[in-house]
Design a protein around this motif. Structure first.
Motif, short mmCIF file in Angstrom:
data_model
loop_
_atom_site.label_atom_id
_atom_site.label_comp_id
_atom_site.label_asym_id
_atom_site.label_seq_id
_atom_site.Cartn_x
_atom_site.Cartn_y
_atom_site.Cartn_z
N VAL A 89 59.93 63.70 -100.72
CA VAL A 89 60.92 64.27 -101.23
C VAL A 89 61.75 63.42 -102.08
O VAL A 89 62.20 63.68 -103.28
CB VAL A 89 61.77 65.42 -100.33
CG1 VAL A 89 62.80 66.07 -101.06
CG2 VAL A 89 60.87 66.52 -99.73
N ILE A 90 62.30 62.48 -101.30
CA ILE A 90 63.12 61.45 -101.96
C ILE A 90 62.52 60.73 -103.27
O ILE A 90 62.78 60.63 -104.19
CB ILE A 90 63.75 60.52 -100.97
CG1 ILE A 90 64.57 61.28 -99.76
CG2 ILE A 90 64.60 59.54 -101.76
CD1 ILE A 90 64.95 60.42 -98.80
N ALA A 91 61.08 60.34 -102.99
CA ALA A 91 60.32 59.67 -103.74
C ALA A 91 60.25 60.33 -104.92
O ALA A 91 60.29 59.93 -106.16
CB ALA A 91 59.12 59.10 -103.07
N LYS A 92 59.76 61.76 -104.85
CA LYS A 92 59.48 62.53 -105.95
C LYS A 92 60.93 62.74 -106.92
O LYS A 92 60.52 62.83 -108.01
CB LYS A 92 58.89 63.91 -105.38
CG LYS A 92 57.64 64.05 -104.86
CD LYS A 92 57.47 65.40 -104.44
CE LYS A 92 55.84 65.29 -103.85
NZ LYS A 92 55.31 66.72 -103.53
N LYS A 93 61.91 62.62 -106.27
CA LYS A 93 63.14 62.86 -107.30
C LYS A 93 63.21 61.63 -108.04
O LYS A 93 63.61 61.73 -109.20
CB LYS A 93 64.41 62.85 -106.29
CG LYS A 93 64.57 64.28 -105.72
CD LYS A 93 65.46 64.35 -104.68
CE LYS A 93 65.84 65.91 -103.86
NZ LYS A 93 66.00 66.87 -105.05
N LEU A 94 62.84 60.45 -107.70
CA LEU A 94 62.84 59.20 -108.26
C LEU A 94 61.87 59.13 -109.25
O LEU A 94 61.92 58.74 -110.46
CB LEU A 94 62.88 57.94 -107.48
CG LEU A 94 63.90 57.79 -106.53
CD1 LEU A 94 63.70 56.68 -105.57
CD2 LEU A 94 65.24 57.60 -107.10
N LEU A 144 51.06 48.52 -112.39
CA LEU A 144 51.62 49.11 -111.26
C LEU A 144 50.38 48.37 -110.41
O LEU A 144 49.28 48.64 -110.40
CB LEU A 144 51.73 50.33 -110.86
CG LEU A 144 52.71 51.09 -111.72
CD1 LEU A 144 53.10 52.56 -111.19
CD2 LEU A 144 54.26 50.33 -111.65
N GLY A 145 50.71 47.53 -109.39
CA GLY A 145 49.84 46.91 -108.41
C GLY A 145 50.05 45.54 -108.37
O GLY A 145 50.01 44.94 -109.53
N LEU A 269 53.86 54.86 -105.02
CA LEU A 269 54.26 54.50 -106.30
C LEU A 269 55.63 54.28 -106.61
O LEU A 269 55.98 53.41 -107.77
CB LEU A 269 53.63 55.84 -107.23
CG LEU A 269 52.25 55.97 -107.15
CD1 LEU A 269 51.82 57.37 -107.89
CD2 LEU A 269 51.52 54.99 -107.63
N THR A 270 56.52 54.81 -106.14
CA THR A 270 57.90 54.42 -106.19
C THR A 270 58.15 53.16 -105.78
O THR A 270 59.09 52.64 -106.55
CB THR A 270 58.74 55.46 -105.29
OG1 THR A 270 58.62 56.82 -105.70
CG2 THR A 270 60.27 55.41 -105.25
N ASP A 271 57.69 52.77 -104.66
CA ASP A 271 57.84 51.48 -104.21
C ASP A 271 57.28 50.40 -105.52
O ASP A 271 58.02 49.48 -105.69
CB ASP A 271 57.13 51.01 -102.98
CG ASP A 271 58.12 51.30 -101.65
OD1 ASP A 271 59.09 51.55 -101.88
OD2 ASP A 271 57.15 51.19 -100.67
#
Length: 287
Positions: A89-94, A144-145, A269-271
């Motif tokens: 939920v937190i990651a999706k907000k970002l 990314l990666g 993905l956020t990381d």
């Protein structure tokens, strides 16, 4: 209650213990607690002497010297996915700040694209059944990666396998790629944005996102707790005996997985986006 899921219900109301003040994150670690209130621990105590086939009962007992918490599966329980969903939920907000969306769907149950038909097969057999869940992500940037061990696929697969009951992961064309010719599998680049004519790679090449849609799938095994009679070893009598799992269990775990897969995907993905400094550390959001 969804067909094929356990009648057990939990409110799953989050209890925020740290990291939130005045409805904003403070920079301190965010601690969220979820209480299990609808429990029947006695269901598990009754079968303590019989390690359930397909479950972690036997290996957990050996690894932890019989001190493991066997009530409800302990830390092997699917209930722990509520924590993954909270992170998601937190990651999706970002991710929303960059217009990136993760969406997971069930592709098939028991090999059937008709999900109702697949569930009915299990109901008719009085058994559990598995399924395949797919996740798609749009809006990802190129780059990314982090090769070698932290490739985008490596990190996503690592997180996906943390979801209980996952038995396989494939990206893009996946295992079908083993039957293809190179010219058929290669995705032709069409313009300077990196857009490709096909997407057999699933949006990741060389462990790095290429700007196309990220597509990957996971295979979910049948629920190990099945009412079907099985044979298993009793460690008190040292005999193999007939056994049937009692209690409240999902007919098909795959039904619950899409939201969890979305969550772990968003987390990874956020990381990666934070590593690339694509997400600002301070985001001002109006009340």
């Amino acid at each position: 209650m969804q067909k094929g899921t356990t009648p057990r219900q939990e409110s799953d109301l989050p209890i925020f213990k740290s990291g939130i003040f005045n409805n904003k994150t403070t920079g301190a670690p965010i601690t969220i607690l979820f209480e299990n209130n609808n429990t029947r621990s006695s269901d598990y105590a009754k079968q303590r002497a019989v390690p359930r086939p397909g479950h972690a009962d036997f290996v957990a007992s050996k690894k932890f010297g019989s001190y493991e918490d066997y009530r409800g599966g302990g830390h092997f329980s699917g209930r722990l996915t509520v924590c993954l969903v909270a992170i998601g939920v937190i990651a999706k907000k970002l991710l929303q700040q960059l217009n990136i969306c993760t969406k997971a769907t069930i592709l098939e149950i028991g090999g059937e694209p008709d999900l109702e038909k697949g569930l009915q097969r299990a109901i008719d057999q009085k058994d559990s059944i598995g399924g395949i869940v797919e996740c798609r992500v749009n809006g990802l940037p190129i780059g990314l990666g982090e090769p070698f061990f932290d490739s985008a696929e490596s990190l996503l697969a690592h997180a996906a396998f943390a979801i209980p009951a996952v038995r396989g992961v494939e990206f893009g064309t996946g295992f079908a790629a083993a039957k293809m010719f190179g010219a058929e599998h290669n995705d032709a680049i069409e313009d300077a944005s990196g857009k490709t004519r096909t997407n057999h790679a699933g949006g990741i090449v060389g462990g790095i996102t290429n700007g196309n849609e990220l597509v990957y799938r996971i295979a979910i095994k049948p629920t190990s707790s099945t009412p079907k009679e099985q044979q298993t070893w009793n460690w008190e009598t040292n005999q193999v005996e007939s056994f049937s799992v009692k209690g409240r269990h999902d007919l098909c775990i795959a039904l619950r997985v899409p939201v969890v897969l979305e969550a772990v995907t968003a987390m990874v993905l956020t990381d990666l986006l934070l590593l690339e400094q694509r997400i600002p550390r301070i985001i001002s959001v109006p009340y």
